[in-house]
Every structure is written in structure tokens, then in C-alpha cells.
Design a protein around this motif. Structure first.
Motif, PDB file in Angstrom:
ATOM      1  N   THR A   1       7.383  12.541   3.718  1.00 20.58           N
ATOM      2  CA  THR A   1       6.881  12.129   2.523  1.00 20.58           C
ATOM      3  C   THR A   1       5.903  11.246   2.369  1.00 20.58           C
ATOM      4  O   THR A   1       5.002  11.333   1.703  1.00 20.58           O
ATOM      5  N   ILE A   2       6.031  10.251   3.104  1.00 24.38           N
ATOM      6  CA  ILE A   2       5.112   8.895   2.948  1.00 24.38           C
ATOM      7  C   ILE A   2       3.632   9.520   3.575  1.00 24.38           C
ATOM      8  O   ILE A   2       2.671   9.217   3.431  1.00 24.38           O
ATOM      9  N   GLY A   3       3.746  10.360   4.767  1.00 24.62           N
ATOM     10  CA  GLY A   3       2.783  10.696   5.549  1.00 24.62           C
ATOM     11  C   GLY A   3       1.929  11.880   4.559  1.00 24.62           C
ATOM     12  O   GLY A   3       0.540  11.672   4.458  1.00 24.62           O
TER      13      GLY A   3
ATOM     14  N   LEU B   1       5.338   9.823  13.304  1.00 25.81           N
ATOM     15  CA  LEU B   1       5.491  11.372  13.124  1.00 25.81           C
ATOM     16  C   LEU B   1       5.307  12.325  14.235  1.00 25.81           C
ATOM     17  O   LEU B   1       5.826  13.304  14.390  1.00 25.81           O
ATOM     18  N   GLN B   2       4.237  11.864  15.205  1.00 25.67           N
ATOM     19  CA  GLN B   2       3.728  12.725  16.055  1.00 25.67           C
ATOM     20  C   GLN B   2       4.904  12.510  17.115  1.00 25.67           C
ATOM     21  O   GLN B   2       5.215  13.449  17.608  1.00 25.67           O
TER      22      GLN B   2
ATOM     23  N   ILE C   1       0.015   9.464   1.944  1.00 26.39           N
ATOM     24  CA  ILE C   1      -0.897   8.830   2.296  1.00 26.39           C
ATOM     25  C   ILE C   1      -2.110   9.826   2.592  1.00 26.39           C
ATOM     26  O   ILE C   1      -3.407   9.160   2.379  1.00 26.39           O
ATOM     27  N   ALA C   2      -1.801  10.821   3.006  1.00 19.62           N
ATOM     28  CA  ALA C   2      -3.046  11.816   3.366  1.00 19.62           C
ATOM     29  C   ALA C   2      -3.698  12.194   2.017  1.00 19.62           C
ATOM     30  O   ALA C   2      -4.974  12.287   1.854  1.00 19.62           O
ATOM     31  N   TRP C   3      -3.026  12.247   0.908  1.00 20.58           N
ATOM     32  CA  TRP C   3      -3.216  12.694  -0.382  1.00 20.58           C
ATOM     33  C   TRP C   3      -4.222  11.623  -0.741  1.00 20.58           C
ATOM     34  O   TRP C   3      -5.363  11.773  -1.370  1.00 20.58           O
ATOM     35  N   ARG C   4      -3.675  10.376  -0.751  1.00 19.88           N
ATOM     36  CA  ARG C   4      -4.450   8.959  -1.145  1.00 19.88           C
ATOM     37  C   ARG C   4      -5.744   8.949  -0.486  1.00 19.88           C
ATOM     38  O   ARG C   4      -6.877   8.561  -1.137  1.00 19.88           O
TER      39      ARG C   4
ATOM     40  N   TYR D   1       0.772  -1.191  -0.064  1.00 16.75           N
ATOM     41  CA  TYR D   1      -0.062  -0.050   0.043  1.00 16.75           C
ATOM     42  C   TYR D   1       0.824   1.305   0.076  1.00 16.75           C
ATOM     43  O   TYR D   1       0.569   2.289  -0.838  1.00 16.75           O
ATOM     44  N   VAL D   2       1.760   1.477   0.863  1.00 15.02           N
ATOM     45  CA  VAL D   2       2.730   2.432   0.895  1.00 15.02           C
ATOM     46  C   VAL D   2       3.357   2.665  -0.450  1.00 15.02           C
ATOM     47  O   VAL D   2       3.582   3.698  -1.031  1.00 15.02           O
TER      48      VAL D   2
END
Length: 127
Positions: free
Chosen positions: A75-77, A115-116, A80-83, A20-21
Motif C-alpha cells: 500500500t505504501i509502495g 518489498l524486494q 509513493i510510486a504514485w506521488r 512524508y509517508v
């Protein structure tokens, strides 16, 4: 990438999550020109380094954990938010089974959790 740069451990949970990533990053790279997923070229370059092409997955292998830099996590975060936003708008991943979306949610939550932790370690508690 700087060899002394801090790395953070991310649990990947399953092959479905790692795929998925990687797929999310590839889609975001393909549509960067029209969707402007990332605001800076450093993110685009980081995504390209993590998924160099369809056949090479050396940076994001199918392993239980990944060691990622802050730039890679961001970058991944963002991808993922976009998708996820496209999925909620009905523009992507239509007719995806709920159990699959729940499994994707595991890696989404893990990336957000790590990330948090990074932001909190920098004193950015509002993020």
C-alpha cells in the motif's frame, strides 16, 4: 489484520521520512476517487488503517522503525510510486528543495528494499 501475519521491519530514518509517508497516504486517499491510486479496496482499507485521520498517527508513529505487513508495504509502495510520478510530471511537490527530495528518497528506497526482500523470499526474483 491477522495476528500471525508476517511483519517486516522498515527503518524510517527521520521525522521528515515518517511525515512524508503519512502525507503521501493521506493525499492518495483524498484523490483515490479521481486518480485510482490503488486497484483494490484492501489497499484503501490498509491506508485508512495506517492514517485514520489528520490527528491520529498510531500505526505510523515517529519512531526509528516500523513493523509492517506485506499488505501495508504494498500500500505504501504504490502510494509513493504514485506521488513520485506526479512529482516528475510537475503535478505535485513543485519547488521542493533537492535536499528534501533526497531525504524522501531514503524512505522510498527502504520501502522498495524491504518489498524486494519479501518478493525474493517468495521466489519472485524478477520483482
Amino acid at each position: 489484520m491477522d495476528q500471525t501475519e508476517q511483519k517486516y521491519t522498515v527503518a524510517t530514518y527521520s521525522y521528515t521520512c515518517t511525515a512524508y509517508v503519512r502525507t503521501t497516504l493521506r493525499r492518495a486517499l483524498e484523490l483515490q476517487g479521481t486518480h485510482n491510486v490503488w486497484a483494490g479496496t484492501e489497499y484503501v482499507n490498509a491506508a485508512r488503517a495506517m492514517v485514520p485521520n489528520t490527528y491520529a498517527t498510531t500505526r505510523l508513529p515517529d519512531e526509528q522503525t516500523w513493523e509492517l505487513t506485506k499488505l501495508e508495504l504494498l500500500t505504501i509502495g504504490r502510494a509513493i510510486a504514485w506521488r513520485r510520478a506526479r512529482r516528475h510530471a510537475g503535478l505535485a511537490d513543485t519547488n521542493t528543495p533537492l535536499d528534501l527530495e533526497m531525504e524522501w528518497g531514503q524512505i522510498q528506497d527502504e520501502i522498495h528494499r524491504v518489498l524486494q526482500g519479501v518478493w525474493h523470499s517468495e521466489g519472485k526474483y524478477w520483482m
